[in-house]
Design a protein around this motif. Sequence first.
Motif, PDB file in Angstrom:
ATOM      1  N   GLN A   4       4.327   0.671  -3.663  1.00 61.63           N
ATOM      2  CA  GLN A   4       3.462   1.902  -3.375  1.00 61.63           C
ATOM      3  C   GLN A   4       2.349   1.248  -2.781  1.00 61.63           C
ATOM      4  OE1 GLN A   4       5.283   4.393  -3.283  1.00 61.63           O
ATOM      5  NE2 GLN A   4       3.927   6.246  -2.816  1.00 61.63           N
ATOM      6  N   VAL A   5       1.698   1.918  -1.582  1.00 62.88           N
ATOM      7  CA  VAL A   5       0.592   1.892  -1.008  1.00 62.88           C
ATOM      8  C   VAL A   5      -0.325   2.975  -0.858  1.00 62.88           C
ATOM      9  CG1 VAL A   5       1.560   2.316   1.528  1.00 62.88           C
ATOM     10  CG2 VAL A   5      -0.250   0.935   1.155  1.00 62.88           C
ATOM     11  N   GLN A   6      -1.638   2.824  -0.946  1.00 64.98           N
ATOM     12  CA  GLN A   6      -2.472   3.771  -1.051  1.00 64.98           C
ATOM     13  C   GLN A   6      -3.161   4.010   0.374  1.00 64.98           C
ATOM     14  OE1 GLN A   6      -2.522   1.611  -4.097  1.00 64.98           O
ATOM     15  NE2 GLN A   6      -1.048   3.024  -4.633  1.00 64.98           N
ATOM     16  N   GLY A  16       7.211   6.398   3.438  1.00 64.37           N
ATOM     17  CA  GLY A  16       7.233   6.504   2.053  1.00 64.37           C
ATOM     18  C   GLY A  16       5.861   6.876   1.437  1.00 64.37           C
ATOM     19  N   SER A  17       4.777   6.611   2.291  1.00 64.14           N
ATOM     20  CA  SER A  17       3.425   6.745   1.610  1.00 64.14           C
ATOM     21  C   SER A  17       2.683   7.473   2.703  1.00 64.14           C
ATOM     22  CB  SER A  17       2.570   5.314   1.361  1.00 64.14           C
ATOM     23  OG  SER A  17       3.590   4.707   0.163  1.00 64.14           O
ATOM     24  N   GLY A  63      -2.896  -1.777  -1.991  1.00 64.81           N
ATOM     25  CA  GLY A  63      -1.544  -1.745  -3.160  1.00 64.81           C
ATOM     26  C   GLY A  63      -0.362  -2.586  -2.537  1.00 64.81           C
ATOM     27  N   ARG A  64      -0.208  -3.050  -1.338  1.00 59.97           N
ATOM     28  CA  ARG A  64       0.930  -3.963  -0.968  1.00 59.97           C
ATOM     29  C   ARG A  64       0.431  -4.442   0.276  1.00 59.97           C
ATOM     30  NH1 ARG A  64       5.833   0.243   1.078  1.00 59.97           N
ATOM     31  NH2 ARG A  64       4.641   0.838   2.928  1.00 59.97           N
ATOM     32  N   GLN A  93       8.355   2.805   4.714  1.00 62.77           N
ATOM     33  CA  GLN A  93       8.844   2.445   3.400  1.00 62.77           C
ATOM     34  C   GLN A  93       9.663   1.292   3.519  1.00 62.77           C
ATOM     35  OE1 GLN A  93      11.309   5.595   1.451  1.00 62.77           O
ATOM     36  NE2 GLN A  93      11.878   6.318   3.375  1.00 62.77           N
ATOM     37  N   TYR A  98       4.637  -3.864   7.040  1.00 64.54           N
ATOM     38  CA  TYR A  98       5.250  -2.510   7.219  1.00 64.54           C
ATOM     39  C   TYR A  98       4.677  -1.969   8.486  1.00 64.54           C
ATOM     40  CZ  TYR A  98       6.593  -3.288   2.462  1.00 64.54           C
ATOM     41  OH  TYR A  98       7.052  -3.816   1.120  1.00 64.54           O
TER      42      TYR A  98
END
Length: 127
Positions: free
Chosen positions: A1-3, A115-116, A26-27, A100, A32
């Motif tokens: 998950q990424v913020q 996804g985020s 977060g990633r 995502q 991405y």
Amino acid sequence: QVQLVESGGGLVQAGGSLRLSCAASGRTFSNYAMGWFRQAPGKEREFVAAISWSGGNTYYADSVKGRFTISRGNAKNTVFLQMNSLKPEDTAVYYCAADQSYHRWKSLYSERDFGSWGQGTQVTVSS
């Protein structure tokens, strides 16, 4: 998950410019694709622009093509949206979003591919 955290919104007169930023954590950001969406009052959220994980591919909604530019700084985990020649109809809450799927690039993105999401930043263009 990424913020994701957006910034840079504000009030600007028609014809003016703003630069939105979206900081990711977060990633591994550079793996991405990223996108910008917007939602005006009483309307559904709509796609604005997307950029591939490498930064080598971009595409835009017809409504912003030639006026907005999406870019990314992978070293700083940030994606940008430079908005020029702003119009009152560009008034909306702007959201950045992260794909995502790892190393994916699509010719046409929709909301469900991301996804985020960030919390959004308000852009208001006065006439």
